[in-house]
Design an enzyme around this catalytic site. Structure first.
Site, PDB file in Angstrom:
ATOM      1  N   ASP A  13       0.885  -1.152   0.000  1.00  0.00           N
ATOM      2  CA  ASP A  13       0.000   0.000   0.000  1.00  0.00           C
ATOM      3  C   ASP A  13       0.934   1.216   0.000  1.00  0.00           C
ATOM      4  O   ASP A  13       2.115   1.094   0.330  1.00  0.00           O
ATOM      5  CB  ASP A  13      -0.873  -0.036   1.260  1.00  0.00           C
ATOM      6  CG  ASP A  13      -1.696   1.220   1.437  1.00  0.00           C
ATOM      7  OD1 ASP A  13      -2.323   1.656   0.459  1.00  0.00           O
ATOM      8  OD2 ASP A  13      -1.686   1.779   2.547  1.00  0.00           O
ATOM      9  N   ASP A 222      -1.525  -0.635   6.043  1.00  0.00           N
ATOM     10  CA  ASP A 222      -1.785  -0.118   7.390  1.00  0.00           C
ATOM     11  C   ASP A 222      -3.227   0.315   7.618  1.00  0.00           C
ATOM     12  O   ASP A 222      -3.612   0.619   8.737  1.00  0.00           O
ATOM     13  CB  ASP A 222      -0.872   1.080   7.675  1.00  0.00           C
ATOM     14  CG  ASP A 222      -1.301   2.322   6.893  1.00  0.00           C
ATOM     15  OD1 ASP A 222      -1.545   2.186   5.678  1.00  0.00           O
ATOM     16  OD2 ASP A 222      -1.402   3.404   7.486  1.00  0.00           O
ATOM     17  N   ASP A 226      -7.193  -2.203   3.954  1.00  0.00           N
ATOM     18  CA  ASP A 226      -6.153  -3.176   3.597  1.00  0.00           C
ATOM     19  C   ASP A 226      -6.381  -4.526   4.271  1.00  0.00           C
ATOM     20  O   ASP A 226      -5.737  -5.516   3.901  1.00  0.00           O
ATOM     21  CB  ASP A 226      -4.769  -2.648   4.001  1.00  0.00           C
ATOM     22  CG  ASP A 226      -4.347  -1.429   3.200  1.00  0.00           C
ATOM     23  OD1 ASP A 226      -4.725  -1.355   2.022  1.00  0.00           O
ATOM     24  OD2 ASP A 226      -3.644  -0.562   3.750  1.00  0.00           O
TER      25      ASP A 226
END
Length: 287
Positions: A13, A222, A226
């Site tokens: 990410d 995080d 996700d």
């Protein structure tokens, strides 16, 4: 340990993982003559008042007027990977990315000239009001992490982000990431990870036997959105200090210092551990 040691694809990410998540407002553009820059910031800040996203904190940092206490905030809806919909002092406000504007059929301008910036589009009562440019800082060890992953044999490094394609590619170019995909919602990230897992298959499953793969996939993130991808990856790695509770809960590995370089250390530690395990097994059999 075995899955981590066999990593061939590393997926990241962007916000809060490869970048610090310390957003700073760098520009404000109003598209409605009746709304000033200060009013645009106020509208966006009030709409995001209940949000815990780092972008909301950056808006609050530049909105200095003491009027938030008297704001009447109703019907707040957090639309995953798009933004916020809320009624602020009786006005219907949208604050988020271009997908949020498309979702509600509001035309917004092309903001590709803002190199690497995250754009918060704002609409009020169905009309486009303007946009706010917010920039994030890349973590000190992110670029070195990508380079080190390549050196230790990770074949494919991928970045997934909800930011625009232009912003995503600008950050990826600075980091040296192989592949990057922008404007990804939670479901899009999950689908992309499924595709990347399929790319690792060398022998498909048949006759009740599982598919053989040439390696494993790790995902590092995080945020709340996700969590499904962290759970689906062979190894889900969550950023513990900045990460959401959902991400930490879904992760197999938690990085407490929020340093991406710890991923490289983890892979090398897993490989050393397996080497010692195998040496003990073979030594025992020989003895």
């Amino acid at each position: 340990m075995e899955a981590l040691a066999k990593t061939k694809t590393a997926v990241f990410d962007k916000t809060g993982t490869l970048t610090k998540g310390n957003f700073i407002v760098t520009d404000i553009h109003t598209m409605n003559p009746a709304i000033s820059k200060q009013e645009l910031i106020a509208i966006a800040t009030h709409a995001e008042l209940l949000s815990t996203h780092p972008i909301s904190a950056s808006l609050r940092a530049v909105h200095h007027e003491n009027c938030c206490e008297n704001v009447k905030l109703e019907n707040v809806e957090d639309i995953t990977s798009e933004g916020i919909k809320a009624v602020v002092n009786g006005k219907n406000v949208l604050a988020g990315n271009s997908k949020l504007m498309e979702h509600f059929n509001i035309e917004c301008p092309d903001c590709s000239e803002h190199q690497g910036g995250t754009i918060v589009h704002v609409a009020c009562d169905g009309k486009y009001a303007g946009h706010i440019v917010i920039n994030d800082e890349i973590k000190d060890d992110s670029q070195q992490t990508i380079s080190d992953l390549k050196k230790i044999g990770v074949e494919n490094v991928v970045m997934l982000t909800g930011d625009s394609e232009h912003t995503a590619h600008t950050v990826a170019e600075r980091l040296g990431v192989h592949k990057v995909f922008g404007q990804m919602m939670s479901a899009d990230k999950l689908k992309k990870v499924e595709d990347l897992l399929a790319d690792l298959i060398i022998t498909p499953a048949r006759d009740g036997k599982p598919a053989k793969r040439r390696g494993t996939l790790i995902f590092t993130g995080d945020g709340i959105n996700d969590a499904p991808v962290l759970a689906r990856a062979d190894v889900g790695i969550a950023m513990g200090a900045m990460g959401s509770d959902a991400a930490v809960e879904a992760g197999d590995v938690i990085i407490m210092e929020d340093k991406p370089s710890k991923i490289v250390e983890g892979i090398l530690a897993a490989r050393r551990t397996l080497k010692i395990v195998n040496e003990n097994i073979y030594g025992s059999l020989i003895i």
